[in-house]
Structure formats: structure tokens, C-alpha cells
Design a protein around this motif. Structure first.
Motif, short mmCIF file in Angstrom:
data_model
loop_
_atom_site.label_atom_id
_atom_site.label_comp_id
_atom_site.label_asym_id
_atom_site.label_seq_id
_atom_site.Cartn_x
_atom_site.Cartn_y
_atom_site.Cartn_z
N CYS B 199 36.96 39.47 59.77
CA CYS B 199 38.48 38.94 59.64
C CYS B 199 38.82 38.18 58.39
CB CYS B 199 38.80 38.15 60.90
SG CYS B 199 40.45 37.22 60.49
N ALA B 200 39.79 38.44 57.62
CA ALA B 200 40.34 37.72 56.55
C ALA B 200 41.63 37.09 56.81
CB ALA B 200 40.32 38.58 55.46
N GLU B 201 42.01 35.81 56.46
CA GLU B 201 43.01 35.23 56.52
C GLU B 201 43.58 34.76 55.20
OE1 GLU B 201 42.37 33.17 60.92
OE2 GLU B 201 43.50 31.78 59.10
N ARG B 202 44.68 35.03 54.95
CA ARG B 202 45.18 34.70 53.52
C ARG B 202 46.54 34.24 53.35
NH1 ARG B 202 44.24 40.15 50.81
NH2 ARG B 202 46.46 40.42 50.93
N THR B 203 46.88 33.05 52.75
CA THR B 203 47.77 32.50 52.73
C THR B 203 48.32 32.33 51.39
OG1 THR B 203 47.21 30.86 54.34
CG2 THR B 203 49.10 30.18 53.05
N THR B 204 49.65 32.81 50.96
CA THR B 204 50.10 32.99 49.63
C THR B 204 51.23 31.95 49.40
OG1 THR B 204 49.52 35.42 49.91
CG2 THR B 204 51.06 34.91 47.90
N TRP B 205 50.99 31.39 48.30
CA TRP B 205 52.24 30.44 47.76
C TRP B 205 52.81 31.15 46.42
CZ3 TRP B 205 47.49 29.01 49.52
CH2 TRP B 205 47.64 28.04 50.68
N TRP B 206 53.98 30.83 46.15
CA TRP B 206 54.87 31.02 44.98
C TRP B 206 55.61 29.88 44.65
CZ3 TRP B 206 60.12 32.56 44.13
CH2 TRP B 206 60.20 33.19 42.68
N GLN B 207 55.17 29.41 43.52
CA GLN B 207 55.61 28.17 42.99
C GLN B 207 55.69 27.06 44.08
OE1 GLN B 207 59.73 29.50 41.77
NE2 GLN B 207 59.18 30.10 39.95
N ARG B 208 54.59 26.53 44.51
CA ARG B 208 54.25 25.54 45.51
C ARG B 208 54.67 25.81 46.92
NH1 ARG B 208 51.60 21.02 42.80
NH2 ARG B 208 51.59 21.48 40.66
N LYS B 209 55.51 26.91 47.02
CA LYS B 209 56.10 27.00 48.41
C LYS B 209 55.24 28.38 49.13
CE LYS B 209 60.29 27.01 46.89
NZ LYS B 209 61.76 27.17 46.87
N ALA B 210 54.81 28.14 50.36
CA ALA B 210 54.17 29.15 51.04
C ALA B 210 55.04 30.20 51.40
CB ALA B 210 53.72 28.65 52.42
N ILE B 211 54.53 31.37 51.09
CA ILE B 211 55.65 32.61 51.55
C ILE B 211 55.21 33.40 52.61
CG2 ILE B 211 56.68 32.72 49.32
CD1 ILE B 211 54.81 34.83 48.33
N THR B 212 53.76 33.47 52.63
CA THR B 212 53.49 34.46 53.77
C THR B 212 51.92 34.00 54.14
OG1 THR B 212 52.73 36.77 54.53
CG2 THR B 212 52.60 36.13 52.04
N HIS B 213 51.38 34.33 55.67
CA HIS B 213 50.10 34.07 55.91
C HIS B 213 49.79 35.27 56.79
CE1 HIS B 213 46.73 32.28 57.68
NE2 HIS B 213 46.93 32.67 58.91
N VAL B 214 48.65 35.87 56.50
CA VAL B 214 48.39 37.20 56.96
C VAL B 214 46.80 37.06 57.78
CG1 VAL B 214 47.49 38.08 54.89
CG2 VAL B 214 48.25 39.52 56.75
N LYS B 215 46.75 37.65 58.73
CA LYS B 215 45.33 37.75 59.27
C LYS B 215 45.08 39.15 59.43
CE LYS B 215 42.68 36.58 63.55
NZ LYS B 215 42.68 35.83 64.84
N LEU B 216 43.97 39.61 58.73
CA LEU B 216 43.46 41.02 58.74
C LEU B 216 42.28 41.31 59.29
CD1 LEU B 216 43.94 41.27 54.89
CD2 LEU B 216 45.58 42.16 56.63
#
Lengths: 228, 228
Positions: B199-216
Motif C-alpha cells: 500500500c502507498a499513501e500519498r498526500t499532495t500540497w500546492w502552495q502550502r495547502k493540502a489538495i489531495t490524499h490517496v491510498k493506493l
DNA sequence: CAGTGGTCTAGACCACCGG
DNA sequence: CGGTGGTCTAGACCACTGT
């Protein structure tokens, strides 16, 4: 701040702010050097790092373009288990569970590249943090390529520390996967049989010859994290 | 072969062959430049790369020393799922399982950094290779920071491709772990409930603000491999 | 063919830090 | 304080490749 880093940061700022849009052609090194009032070599170093980090693509005569989707890679530093635990402020302890010299199963023979009838050193150990089971290690060492291992003492310190001291520079292939704990592993790690565990498998070569293969099972809820 | 690579290869050869032993002091850049009959800048580039790759340690006035235990790191390139499948010569297919706009559970709220009563876009998808389930994706997208996501069409192509196109440059934190498949995941991936999955979990920020979190969740027997 | 990036050079200045 | 590596420069040659 070194000027090549200033150039790099400014170019990166223009990329992330879309002033240099994905796919767009950047000014050439000579023009950038004039803009920033630095030598071309300085611009070159900045651009080379941006290339290595996957932000731009460069071609002779074609120029430099912003990558359409940034080619990113995560870097995981490979921890020495003892250091990983101690740097977390916990007490590291080590226990040798099994030591035997036997003919390994077929798949291990294959990875080690030895014949089927060749004996190898088999070790099973448990690494703990503050007394809590942390990592279960199942290792095979080829006695054909590393006969000294037969006389090494693995009762006090783990085989990894001996190996790093004995064969410091080597090629490694590492895989990460999920595995179900078998009964012995479950007992050692204090989890239930069949529980999903994060697992790393590592094969190490020295001068083209495989010396060791290890399967590392981590305790429950372990996660390996990186940022990029 | 560029001469800085020749210098680098030769130094590395001397290190791995123990001619420069672990902990030993290497000759200075000026002397090496004379030995190899190149400019100091060329030696400097070779040594800088050896430093980056963890083979040596450098200090002003202190000189350059071979690291006692090489500091190594593995690099994993983060694959775009479509590319990963197609580059293996297989046919990629995509299926949207769930699309809803709801208040996420507490832990997701926390990672996204939004309040508890704020709705987010929740997507569940399945990626397949040659018709075989390959990866199960469970994604949350913050509508607060990315309101455009509400009108995007995720029925044909996966959210990742839309996100990369919309927010190309961002900061990412990724974790790898082992997880047990729940009943829905197991059904989608055609495995048994409770089976261990990578399992991979990924959190992505853009300009310091979280935009998405995904569990693969990857299919059975998936392994992520790197060499170093 | 011509323009781009890749590399190399000789020389220079300087920050850092070990003795 | 003096020697080391870190950086920068101006100039040069050349491999590659788009036009």
C-alpha cells in the motif's frame, strides 16, 4: 547564498508560478547568464541540477523545456537498523534466534547463484526498540564467496554490522512488499499469524558475486516515508 | 567518456578496492588534478558527485575522507500508473467505482487540514492491466483548495492525470506500508479479504495547502524494486 | 549547417575550520 | 593562521541535433 542556487531558485520559481509553463522553451544559457549577470558556467550548474531533479529537459540544439509532468523520484535513505532505532531515542537490543549451516531452499540458491548442494549460513534474528519487537531478520550468507562468515560471532551484534565492516562497498537490489506473518515470525514480532507486515528483501553483491540475501519483516503499523 | 567521469570512476575504483580504505584521507584536489592532468574544477566535479552519492565526506581544511560506512540511498521513481502498465506492454484500463461529495472521516480531515464539516470529493477507482486488477485507488480531493475538481470528469481517465495536468508542481509526502484488504477492496482486486497488500499513501500540497490524499492498494505479489 | 548544451581550463577569491 | 574545498569567471572547443 551561492549565485548558482539563486539562479536555480529563481528559475524554479518561474516554473512553479507558470511563468515558464509546462512544455515551454526556456531562454538559452547565454541569455540567462546575461539576465542574471553571471557566467554561463553558473547558469549551467543551476540548469543541470534542475535537470537532475526532473523539472526540465535539455537537448543540444533543441534547448531547455519545462517537463510536461515533472519526473519525480522519492529517495529513501537505507537505514542501519541500530541507527534508526537509536536516532529515535530508543534503546536498541538484538537477539540471535537461529544460526545454522545448511543447504538453502531452491529460490535462495537461485538468488545467491550457488549450486543446490552448496551450504550457506542461515541466520534469524530479532531487533527490538525499548524491548518491543521491531524487525525480524531472516538472512542467508554465501559461504562460497564469504567464507569468513563461518567464524564470525553474530550472538552480540547483528550480521549487518559485521557485513558493512567486512564488505563496505557493494551493489544492492532492494524490494519492498507486503507479506503475511507465518507462525514463528508472528510469535517473534508479537502479532497474529497471517497479519500483514511490511517487508523488505535485499540482495547484496560484491564484485559481481552475490554474498547475502535478507528478508526483513517490520512490526505492525510500520511505514516507510519520504518527501519529494 | 568525459574526463570528470574518468576521474570519478578511478577514485571510486580505488575506494572499492580498498586502496583508499574507509576513513582514509584522500589527496587534495590540487594533487589529484596534477595526477590526472586535468583542471581542479574537473576533479571538483568528480568529488562533488562522489560526495552526493555518499562515498566520501569533505570538509574545508579537513580534506576528503572515505566514509566509514557508505551512506547509501535508494531512489524510487514515482510511476504514473498508466505509464507503468503500458511500458510493461500491457493494455491499461480504468474504472470509476465511486464518486461522492461528503464530509471525510476525521483522519482525512486532519491530513487535508480542513475543518470537520467541510465536504470533499471522494473517488474510488480501479486500474487494470490487460483486464487484471492492478491497483485500487481511494482518493480524497479538497474542494476548498481545488474547487474545479467538482466539475471535472473522472469517468474516463483517472484523477491522477487530471491533477497532474491541473497542478503540475507540488510537494508530496509518500508512505509505503502493508495493509489487509477489506471486503470491497478484496472484491475489486480479486483477492481474499484480509490478504496482505502493498500500500502507498500519498498526500499532495500546492502552495502550502493540502489538495489531495490517496491510498493506493496494489494487487497480490506486487513488489517495488530499486537498485543502489 | 548552425545553434544549443556539455565539458574543460587557468586563474581567482573566499569561507571555513583544523592545528 | 594557513590549507582545504566551494564557488565563480571568461574563454574555448566540440558533440549533438533541429531546421
Amino acid at each position: 547564498m551561492p549565485s548558482y542556487l539563486e539562479v536555480k531558485a529563481e528559475i524554479l520559481r518561474r516554473i512553479t508560478s507558470r511563468k515558464f509553463a509546462p512544455g515551454a522553451l526556456l531562454p538559452g544559457e547565454i541569455e540567462l547568464a546575461a539576465q542574471f549577470d553571471v557566467a554561463r558556467g553558473t547558469v549551467n550548474r543551476a540548469m543541470r541540477e534542475l535537470t537532475d531533479e526532473g523539472f526540465v529537459e535539455r537537448r543540444r540544439k533543441g534547448g531547455t523545456r519545462v517537463r510536461l509532468s515533472p519526473l519525480r523520484e522519492a529517495r529513501f535513505h537505507i537505514p542501519i537498523i541500530r541507527g534508526e532505532i537509536e536516532s529515535a531515542g530508543l534503546r536498541y537490543s538484538y537477539l540471535l534466534l537461529v544460526r545454522e549451516i545448511i543447504c538453502p531452499p531452491e529460490d535462495i540458491c537461485k538468488t545467491l547463484g550457488t549450486g543446490e548442494a552448496v551450504k550457506a549460513l542461515h541466520l534469524t534474528c530479532l531487533h527490538s526498540a525499548d524491548g518491543n519487537p521491531y524487525q525480524h531478520e531472516d538472512r542467508w550468507i554465501s559461504l562460497k564467496t564469504l567464507p569468513q562468515a563461518r567464524d564470525a560471532d553474530f550472538s552480540v551484534a547483528g550480521p549487518n554490522e559485521w557485513l558493512v565492516r567486512t564488505v563496505p562497498y557493494s551493489n544492492v537490489e532492494v524490494s519492498f512488499l507486503a507479506a503475511a506473518a507465518d507462525s514463528k515470525q508472528a510469535q517473534a514480532l508479537q502479532v497474529k499469524t497471517g497479519d500483514p507486515l511490511f517487508c523488505a528483501e535485499r540482495t547484496t553483491w560484491w564484485q559481481r558475486k552475490a554474498i547475502t540475501h535478507v528478508k526483513l519483516l517490520f512490526g505492525k503499523n510500520y511505514r516507510m516515508t519520504a518527501q519529494y
